[in-house]
Design a protein around this motif. Structure first.
Motif, short mmCIF file in Angstrom:
data_model
loop_
_atom_site.label_atom_id
_atom_site.label_comp_id
_atom_site.label_asym_id
_atom_site.label_seq_id
_atom_site.Cartn_x
_atom_site.Cartn_y
_atom_site.Cartn_z
N THR A 31 0.84 -1.20 0.00
CA THR A 31 0.00 0.00 0.00
C THR A 31 0.88 1.25 0.00
OG1 THR A 31 -1.78 -1.14 1.15
CG2 THR A 31 -1.78 1.26 1.28
N LEU A 32 1.88 1.24 0.86
CA LEU A 32 2.79 2.39 0.92
C LEU A 32 3.56 2.58 -0.39
CD1 LEU A 32 4.12 2.00 4.56
CD2 LEU A 32 2.61 3.79 3.70
N ARG A 34 2.51 1.73 -3.38
CA ARG A 34 1.56 2.27 -4.34
C ARG A 34 1.35 3.77 -4.10
NH1 ARG A 34 -3.31 3.23 -3.47
NH2 ARG A 34 -3.56 1.78 -1.76
N GLN A 35 1.18 4.13 -2.82
CA GLN A 35 1.00 5.54 -2.48
C GLN A 35 2.23 6.35 -2.84
OE1 GLN A 35 0.06 5.29 1.70
NE2 GLN A 35 -2.14 5.07 1.32
N GLU A 38 2.25 6.91 -6.54
CA GLU A 38 1.26 7.92 -6.89
C GLU A 38 1.78 9.32 -6.57
OE1 GLU A 38 -2.18 6.75 -4.68
OE2 GLU A 38 -2.66 5.09 -6.04
N LYS A 39 2.37 9.48 -5.40
CA LYS A 39 2.91 10.79 -5.01
C LYS A 39 4.09 11.18 -5.88
CE LYS A 39 0.03 11.89 -1.89
NZ LYS A 39 -0.88 13.01 -2.12
#
Length: 114
Positions: A31-32, A34-35, A38-39
């Motif tokens: 999850t991190l 992927r985040q 994205e960032k």
């Protein structure tokens, strides 16, 4: 023997708990990641937008500067005279010492550039 089985069972429970913790941690990591991706993409877009914005601001700054130079003013008049002087003297401009010149135009330009 019962004690050995008891210790084995305790070790097996601990191992199972560790495996569960590992799965949870891996899910959180994904999850991190992927985040983060994205960032990172968002940051790249922001940087591209900033570059474009800087070009627009730079273009307008040049236009405003050119318009300022076209406005009648004592400063612009002196700048025009300085350019003419530099053209006549191989790109050289009057130095600070020229403030004592007998030529009033040279004195004025020397004061202007200092």
């Amino acid at each position: 023997l019962a004690h050995a089985y008891s210790l084995r069972e305790a070790a097996a429970r601990e191992r199972k708990a560790l495996k569960t913790r590992k799965r949870v941690t891996l899910r959180e990591l994904k999850t991190l990641q992927r985040q983060f991706a994205e960032k990172k993409e968002e940051l790249l877009k922001c940087n591209a937008a900033l570059r474009e914005s800087s070009k627009r601001v730079g273009g307008w700054t040049k236009r405003v500067f050119d318009l300022e130079l076209a406005e009648p003013s004592p400063w612009n008049d002196k700048l025009a005279k300085l350019k003419e002087y530099a053209d006549r003297h191989d790109g050289n401009i009057p130095e600070h010492a020229a403030k004592n010149s007998v030529d009033e135009d040279v004195r004025t330009l020397a004061t202007f550039v200092s």
